[in-house]
Each structure stands twice: as C-alpha cells, then as structure tokens.
Design a protein around this motif. Structure first.
Motif, mmCIF file in Angstrom:
data_model
loop_
_atom_site.group_PDB
_atom_site.id
_atom_site.type_symbol
_atom_site.label_atom_id
_atom_site.label_comp_id
_atom_site.label_asym_id
_atom_site.label_seq_id
_atom_site.Cartn_x
_atom_site.Cartn_y
_atom_site.Cartn_z
ATOM 1 N N ARG A 196 -42.232 -2.222 38.605
ATOM 2 C CA ARG A 196 -40.790 -1.576 39.096
ATOM 3 C C ARG A 196 -41.050 -0.178 39.340
ATOM 4 N NH1 ARG A 196 -38.666 -1.392 33.852
ATOM 5 N NH2 ARG A 196 -38.443 -3.499 33.858
ATOM 6 N N ALA A 249 -45.560 -5.086 34.594
ATOM 7 C CA ALA A 249 -44.206 -5.212 35.056
ATOM 8 C C ALA A 249 -43.506 -3.668 35.208
ATOM 9 C CB ALA A 249 -43.223 -6.012 33.806
ATOM 10 N N ARG A 250 -43.686 -2.964 34.635
ATOM 11 C CA ARG A 250 -43.580 -1.498 34.550
ATOM 12 C C ARG A 250 -44.159 -1.006 35.771
ATOM 13 N NH1 ARG A 250 -44.125 3.427 31.613
ATOM 14 N NH2 ARG A 250 -45.196 2.653 30.084
ATOM 15 N N ALA A 307 -48.826 -7.509 30.038
ATOM 16 C CA ALA A 307 -47.561 -8.262 30.822
ATOM 17 C C ALA A 307 -46.630 -7.107 31.249
ATOM 18 C CB ALA A 307 -47.149 -9.118 29.990
ATOM 19 N N GLU A 308 -46.336 -6.105 29.915
ATOM 20 C CA GLU A 308 -45.412 -5.121 30.075
ATOM 21 C C GLU A 308 -45.818 -3.892 30.991
ATOM 22 O OE1 GLU A 308 -43.500 -6.021 25.894
ATOM 23 O OE2 GLU A 308 -43.704 -3.950 26.205
ATOM 24 N N GLU A 341 -39.936 1.333 28.613
ATOM 25 C CA GLU A 341 -39.100 0.267 29.225
ATOM 26 C C GLU A 341 -37.854 0.606 29.763
ATOM 27 O OE1 GLU A 341 -40.713 -2.587 30.088
ATOM 28 O OE2 GLU A 341 -38.913 -3.445 30.892
#
Ligand code: CDP
Length: 194
Positions: free
Chosen positions: A153, A149-150, A145-146, A71
C-alpha cells in the motif's frame, strides 16, 4: 546550525532505532513522522480534520504502536489532504536550529528533498516481520502478511509513495547488528558535516 537527516524505509526496517541513535550521537532533535499518521488514524472521524487539528496530546496516546494503528495510519496516509496538512510541521521541524533527524516514508523525496543526508533503510520482509513479531507477538505468519500488505500500500499509492530518493544511501539491515547499522549511518552524517 541547520542540518537535516532524512531516514526513509519500509515498516520495521530499523529506521526508528537508527534515527534515535543518530539524534543522540549528534545532539539533533528527532521526529518519528509515522507517529503523526498513526495519531491521525487512531483519532477516528474525518481524517483530514484530524490531521489539521492534531495536538501534542494526540501524539502521546499509548496505543499508537499497535499493528492496528499501523494499519489505520497507512490508510489515512494515502489521502493527499491528510499529507498536505502535515507538511509544514515536518518542514519546520527539519530546519530547526541545532539539526534534526526525521524518519518516515517520504522525507527524502517530498518533505526534505534538500536534506543534507538521506538514508533509505531496508531489510527483507521476513527479517522485518520477525522484528515486528518480537515487539507485538501473535501469529508470525500473519505479521508477515500484514507487513507485506502495508509495504504494497505504501509503495503503490499515488501520493508520496515509499521509494528511495535518487541520492539516498541504501542501508540493508537484514544481516547487520544495530551497532553496525548505526555506525554506517553515523559515518555518513559525520562525513557530510565535515
Ligand atoms: O514503525 P513502522 O515503520 O511500522 O510504521 P510508521 O513509520 O509508524 O508508519 C506507519 C504508516 O504511516 C506507514 O505504513 C505509512 O503508510 C505512513 N507514513 C507515511 O505515509 N509517511 C511517513 N512519513 C511516515 C509514515
């Protein structure tokens, strides 16, 4: 012999596994470029100064593989001056004598647009999250979810966004075994080497 294999793709697609196998098979050196961004993110303080002063010791930390480090990596990786500080090291590595495999997000598009072989390794978000969950544990839905999201981005940043180079060969590992994926990649390298 100068020969560069560029391997790009989203998180947990299998880039590292394929890259290590190719390097072992052909006797090439391997650079996991994600580790550079992970080390910059983990160092804390000013990320640009961290990137400019990166040392081998920074890359040897044992906490760089965590979800939190991934992250942090993806946040500092969106900063143009951080990316710029890491370009020369990666290009030198790519053109070293004896051949090199580099895996990351922008190897075929920005770092080595002239790479002899370019691969874009991908898999569905669910498959990738499941693989990452097997490595890190915890709540699988949160890992998914991570991952999503990554990816967002990495794909939507202005500087060196994640996308396949026009001449990259796509390898979708969603329903391939490691051996099948590696065999596909190795065949492409062998064909290009002649
Ligand atoms: O192993 P995983 O695919 O999860 O991540 P990684 O390859 O270690 O990369 C961590 C983060 O660093 C990515 O999410 C990107 O934001 C960034 N990165 C990048 O911007 N450019 C690269 N060449 C490699 C990684």
């Amino acid at each position: 012999m100068i020969f560069t294999v560029a391997v790009d793709g989203p998180a947990a697609a299998g880039k590292g596994t394929i890259s290590r196998a190719l390097a072992g098979h052909f006797g090439f050196a391997h650079l996991d470029t994600g580790l550079l961004y992970r080390a910059v993110g983990a160092k804390g303080g000013d990320p640009v100064a961290a990137a400019q002063g990166l040392t081998p010791g920074d890359l040897a930390r044992d906490d760089l593989r965590s979800l939190a480090a991934g992250e942090a990596a993806s946040r500092v990786a969106a900063i143009p001056a951080v990316r710029a500080a890491l370009v020369a090291f990666q290009r030198d590595f790519a053109r070293r004598e004896g051949g090199a495999v580099l895996d990351g997000r922008d190897i075929g598009t920005v770092i080595c647009p002239g790479a002899e072989v370019k691969l874009f390794v991908t898999a569905s978000p669910e498959v990738r999250a499941h693989r990452r969950w097997l490595e890190v544990g915890g709540d699988e839905a949160q890992v998914l979810a991570e991952v999503i999201a990554r990816d967002a981005r990495d794909m939507n940043r202005a500087e060196a966004p994640l996308r396949p180079a026009a001449d990259a060969v796509l390898i979708d590992t969603s329903s391939l075994s490691i051996d099948e994926a590696v065999a596909r990649a190795a065949a492409l390298v062998a064909a290009r080497r002649g």
